[in-house]
Motif scaffolding. Structure first.
Motif, PDB file in Angstrom:
ATOM      1  N   GLY A  20       1.448  -3.193  -5.663  1.00 30.01           N
ATOM      2  CA  GLY A  20       0.081  -3.366  -5.172  1.00 30.01           C
ATOM      3  C   GLY A  20      -0.278  -2.238  -4.230  1.00 30.01           C
ATOM      4  O   GLY A  20       0.216  -2.184  -3.102  1.00 30.01           O
ATOM      5  N   GLY A  21      -1.075  -1.307  -4.716  1.00 23.64           N
ATOM      6  CA  GLY A  21      -1.435  -0.159  -3.894  1.00 23.64           C
ATOM      7  C   GLY A  21      -0.475   1.010  -4.035  1.00 23.64           C
ATOM      8  O   GLY A  21      -0.600   2.007  -3.324  1.00 23.64           O
TER       9      GLY A  21
ATOM     10  N   PHE B  32       4.477  -7.798  -1.696  1.00 19.35           N
ATOM     11  CA  PHE B  32       3.141  -7.849  -2.289  1.00 19.35           C
ATOM     12  C   PHE B  32       2.168  -8.571  -1.358  1.00 19.35           C
ATOM     13  O   PHE B  32       2.488  -9.628  -0.835  1.00 19.35           O
ATOM     14  N   PRO B  33       0.977  -7.991  -1.183  1.00 16.69           N
ATOM     15  CA  PRO B  33       0.563  -6.667  -1.655  1.00 16.69           C
ATOM     16  C   PRO B  33       1.052  -5.564  -0.723  1.00 16.69           C
ATOM     17  O   PRO B  33       0.844  -5.616   0.485  1.00 16.69           O
ATOM     18  N   ALA B  34       1.680  -4.555  -1.295  1.00 12.00           N
ATOM     19  CA  ALA B  34       2.243  -3.467  -0.503  1.00 12.00           C
ATOM     20  C   ALA B  34       1.171  -2.663   0.220  1.00 12.00           C
ATOM     21  O   ALA B  34       1.458  -1.995   1.216  1.00 12.00           O
ATOM     22  N   SER B  35      -0.053  -2.743  -0.264  1.00  8.24           N
ATOM     23  CA  SER B  35      -1.150  -2.008   0.366  1.00  8.24           C
ATOM     24  C   SER B  35      -1.423  -2.495   1.786  1.00  8.24           C
ATOM     25  O   SER B  35      -2.096  -1.812   2.559  1.00  8.24           O
ATOM     26  N   ASN B  36      -0.913  -3.653   2.137  1.00  8.87           N
ATOM     27  CA  ASN B  36      -1.080  -4.187   3.489  1.00  8.87           C
ATOM     28  C   ASN B  36      -0.036  -3.645   4.460  1.00  8.87           C
ATOM     29  O   ASN B  36      -0.060  -3.977   5.641  1.00  8.87           O
TER      30      ASN B  36
ATOM     31  N   LEU C  59      12.003 -12.151  -9.310  1.00 14.10           N
ATOM     32  CA  LEU C  59      11.508 -11.256  -8.264  1.00 14.10           C
ATOM     33  C   LEU C  59      10.235 -11.855  -7.663  1.00 14.10           C
ATOM     34  O   LEU C  59       9.130 -11.658  -8.184  1.00 14.10           O
ATOM     35  N   PRO C  60      10.349 -12.635  -6.603  1.00 17.75           N
ATOM     36  CA  PRO C  60       9.178 -13.264  -6.004  1.00 17.75           C
ATOM     37  C   PRO C  60       8.477 -12.366  -4.997  1.00 17.75           C
ATOM     38  O   PRO C  60       9.116 -11.525  -4.346  1.00 17.75           O
ATOM     39  N   GLY C  61       7.190 -12.546  -4.862  1.00 20.70           N
ATOM     40  CA  GLY C  61       6.434 -11.816  -3.853  1.00 20.70           C
ATOM     41  C   GLY C  61       6.679 -12.403  -2.474  1.00 20.70           C
ATOM     42  O   GLY C  61       6.579 -13.616  -2.278  1.00 20.70           O
ATOM     43  N   CYS C  62       7.016 -11.553  -1.515  1.00 24.72           N
ATOM     44  CA  CYS C  62       7.287 -11.998  -0.145  1.00 24.72           C
ATOM     45  C   CYS C  62       6.635 -11.026   0.835  1.00 24.72           C
ATOM     46  O   CYS C  62       6.589  -9.819   0.572  1.00 24.72           O
ATOM     47  N   MET C  63       6.164 -11.546   1.955  1.00 31.35           N
ATOM     48  CA  MET C  63       5.566 -10.689   2.979  1.00 31.35           C
ATOM     49  C   MET C  63       6.204 -10.871   4.346  1.00 31.35           C
ATOM     50  O   MET C  63       6.076 -10.013   5.199  1.00 31.35           O
TER      51      MET C  63
END
Length: 206
Positions: free
Chosen positions: A157-158, A131-135, A108-112
């Motif tokens: 995240g958040g 990640f970060p979901a707070s963004n 499960l990699p972090g992707c934006m």
């Protein structure tokens, strides 16, 4: 547990406790508290010193134990050899994907961005961590599912007890939660961690 069973468990449980400890002992306490409170999908981060000791402590647990903050293929293999049933990283790494695919372990990699998500999907990743979901806001998932309707996203995240259902209702297959456990432990010890876990479980999809 087979790869598809791990993925299905993550989707069914919805909540993944991200455990960061200042020591193995603290991480073990946080993990036990989260499990007792009802969250049985656990991500043990490699920011915890000697985290392999935590994996060993839960090797016979019925909980689903994964590795987080995995930054390279060597760490991914280390985690898998110590019993990690899934691997999470803050960004996408093709090298980590290769190792996880070799051992049939979900990655499960972090992707934006759409570009990062497509690259991760092409590498065989079934669930992507936003990640970060707070963004972002939960509506981001709907926007992504326009061009990528099959993508499965786990924001981390958040995420807290007051907004997690907004993300799930928007299409998130699961959410990663963590900082509340550290705050609870600092303020009230083990029992406060159990209470925080129960609060999340109780608030889920109300």
């Amino acid at each position: 547990m087979r790869k598809f069973e791990v993925l299905q468990t993550l989707v069914n449980e919805k909540l993944v406790a991200v455990i960061r400890g200042n020591s193995p002992e603290e991480a073990i306490t946080l993990t036990k508290g989260a499990i007792e409170g009802g969250i049985t999908s656990i991500e043990l981060t490699y920011t915890t010193p000697f985290v392999h000791e935590v994996f060993t402590a839960f090797k016979d647990s019925q909980a689903l134990i994964g590795a987080g903050t995995v930054l390279d293929a060597e760490t991914a293999r280390h985690a898998i050899l110590h019993g990690a049933q899934f691997v999470v990283s803050p960004s996408f790494s093709k090298e980590i994907a290769i190792v996880c695919n070799r051992y049939s372990i979900p990655y499960l990699p972090g992707c934006m961005t759409i570009r990062e998500m497509v690259a991760a999907l092409e590498a065989g990743c079934d669930i992507l961590k936003l990640f970060p979901a707070s963004n972002f806001t939960p509506s981001f998932i709907k926007s992504v599912k326009g061009p990528l309707p099959h993508v499965q996203i786990m924001p981390t995240g958040g995420i807290n007890a007051s907004n997690m259902n907004n993300w799930i209702d928007a299409g998130a297959v699961a959410v990663g939660i963590g900082s509340d456990f550290n705050r609870a432990y600092k303020d009230g010890g083990y029992e406060a961690v159990v209470a925080a876990s129960r609060k999340y479980r109780g608030e889920l999809s109300k």
